[in-house]
Design a protein around this motif. Structure first.
Motif, short mmCIF file in Angstrom:
data_model
loop_
_atom_site.label_atom_id
_atom_site.label_comp_id
_atom_site.label_asym_id
_atom_site.label_seq_id
_atom_site.Cartn_x
_atom_site.Cartn_y
_atom_site.Cartn_z
N VAL A 117 34.20 39.66 68.56
CA VAL A 117 34.15 39.84 70.01
C VAL A 117 34.20 38.48 70.71
N PHE A 118 33.46 37.52 70.20
CA PHE A 118 33.46 36.16 70.75
C PHE A 118 34.86 35.58 70.74
N LEU A 119 35.56 35.73 69.62
CA LEU A 119 36.91 35.20 69.49
C LEU A 119 37.86 35.83 70.50
N ALA A 120 37.78 37.16 70.64
CA ALA A 120 38.66 37.86 71.58
C ALA A 120 38.39 37.43 73.02
N ILE A 121 37.11 37.29 73.37
CA ILE A 121 36.76 36.94 74.75
C ILE A 121 37.17 35.51 75.09
N ALA A 177 29.23 32.99 84.18
CA ALA A 177 28.98 34.43 84.26
C ALA A 177 28.87 35.07 82.88
N THR A 178 29.78 34.77 81.99
CA THR A 178 29.77 35.39 80.66
C THR A 178 28.57 34.94 79.83
N PRO A 179 28.26 33.63 79.73
CA PRO A 179 27.08 33.23 78.96
C PRO A 179 25.78 33.83 79.49
N VAL A 180 25.59 33.82 80.80
CA VAL A 180 24.36 34.36 81.38
C VAL A 180 24.25 35.86 81.12
N SER A 181 25.36 36.58 81.33
CA SER A 181 25.37 38.02 81.09
C SER A 181 25.12 38.34 79.62
N ALA A 182 25.70 37.55 78.71
CA ALA A 182 25.52 37.78 77.28
C ALA A 182 24.06 37.62 76.87
N ILE A 183 23.43 36.55 77.33
CA ILE A 183 22.03 36.29 76.96
C ILE A 183 21.11 37.35 77.55
N LEU A 184 21.32 37.72 78.81
CA LEU A 184 20.47 38.74 79.44
C LEU A 184 20.66 40.10 78.78
N SER A 185 21.90 40.45 78.43
CA SER A 185 22.15 41.73 77.76
C SER A 185 21.47 41.77 76.40
N TYR A 186 21.56 40.67 75.69
CA TYR A 186 20.92 40.61 74.36
C TYR A 186 19.41 40.78 74.48
N GLY A 207 30.49 39.26 79.05
CA GLY A 207 29.21 38.80 78.52
C GLY A 207 28.36 39.95 78.02
N TYR A 208 28.42 41.07 78.72
CA TYR A 208 27.70 42.27 78.28
C TYR A 208 28.17 42.69 76.90
N ALA A 209 29.49 42.70 76.69
CA ALA A 209 30.04 43.09 75.39
C ALA A 209 29.60 42.11 74.30
N LEU A 210 29.59 40.83 74.60
CA LEU A 210 29.17 39.83 73.62
C LEU A 210 27.69 39.97 73.29
N GLY A 211 26.87 40.19 74.32
CA GLY A 211 25.43 40.34 74.09
C GLY A 211 25.11 41.55 73.24
#
Length: 309
Positions: free
Chosen positions: A187-191, A226-235, A168-172
């Motif tokens: 990145v989204f596609l790979a994850i 975990a990934t969606p929450v981490s992505a949004i917070l990182s962004y 999620g960090y990488a996506l954000g």
């Protein structure tokens, strides 16, 4: 621009969370063939390598060079960020999820031994051959087998959830407003392709540890969120604290590239530990083709969509 980037990360996070949870529900309703699981796992490995080496790290290098006024520090900054990402995942694997690698064969043998001893104990009682204390020891083994399995379920779930947070960090980071949509899409596609076999293997492994289906769903939900929450917070974090300069964007991109490299090249995915080796499940030609396809696909997609520089 900021609002479009935020909407993009929200939409990708929702799709990723739903897809991950849906994939994890498959073992609860039907079985996926070993060949299909192995092929998906092999493709996801290639995609992670391709996304790291072909898209994320080059973008991080370009951003670092554009934002660093001291050319002599380029190589040190770039190498340090990638190594820190690689080392971070190493520490996660060693200390947060040391028992995350499933050992289904050992557990299965242990449970089979318990059932064999119970059957033998019943036969001895019928023949009048029961030894003192044998009945108690058998049931002690029965209690101990599920207990050891349950103790392994939580480290497994925790380890994969930490990995999902890093994804999620990488996506954000890739969705920051200073980046084009091409990078975040790759990145989204790979994850998302990487998470599908992982979610499948997580649920399958949890079912083998004697957890109920409802408990498995709770673990799966935590992993999927975990990934969606981490992505949004990182962004949000980098949007408000990174002040938009290239150096601040390049650093987390290189760090996330290092984490991708570790997961793709060192970590043995749960799908590989719960199934026979990919060499046994798919032929060498198919495995080679899927790996190469995964490696070059992110680069090709990124080149077609453009980087926006």
């Amino acid at each position: 621009m900021a609002s479009s980037g935020f909407l993009r990360i929200i939409s990708m996070s929702l799709v990723m969370g739903a897809a991950s949870f849906g994939a994890g529900l498959v073992p609860l309703s039907l079985s996926m063939t070993k060949s299909h699981s192995a092929k998906l796992s092999t493709l996801s490995t290639g995609l992670l390598i391709g996304a790291a080496l072909g898209v994320i790290i080059p973008e991080g290098v370009a951003s670092t060079i554009a934002g660093d006024p001291e050319p002599e520090s380029y190589s040190h900054n770039i190498a340090l960020c990638v190594l820190l990402g690689f080392a971070f995942m190493f520490l996660v694997e060693e200390y947060i999820s040391p028992h995350a690698r499933p050992l289904p064969l050992e557990i299965r043998h242990e449970v089979e031994d318990v059932h064999f001893d119970i059957a033998l104990d019943e036969l001895e009682r019928e023949e009048g051959m029961t030894l003192p204390g044998s009945h108690a020891s058998t049931w002690q083994m029965l209690r101990r087998a599920p207990s050891s399995s349950l103790q392994r379920a939580y480290p497994l779930s925790l380890g994969l959830t930490v990995h999902a947070l890093v994804d999620g960090y990488a996506l954000g980071v890739s969705s920051l407003e200073t980046r084009s949509g091409a990078l975040s899409f790759v990145v989204f596609l790979a994850i998302i392709i990487h998470k599908a076999p992982t979610a499948l293997a997580l649920t399958s492994s949890l079912l083998e540890t004697s957890l109920s289906p409802s408990e498995c769903k709770r673990h799966l939900l935590l992993f999927s969120l975990a990934t969606p929450v981490s992505a949004i917070l990182s962004y949000i974090l980098y949007t408000h604290t990174g002040d938009g300069n290239n150096l601040s964007v390049g650093t987390p991109l290189l760090f996330s590239g290092g984490t991708f490299l570790y997961v793709a090249t060192v970590v043995k995915s749960p799908s590989e530990t719960t199934l026979p080796s990919t060499q046994e499940t798919i032929i060498k030609t198919s495995r080679t083709f899927l790996l190469l396809l995964g490696m070059f696909f992110p680069f090709i997609i990124s080149a077609m969509l453009g980087h926006g520089h």
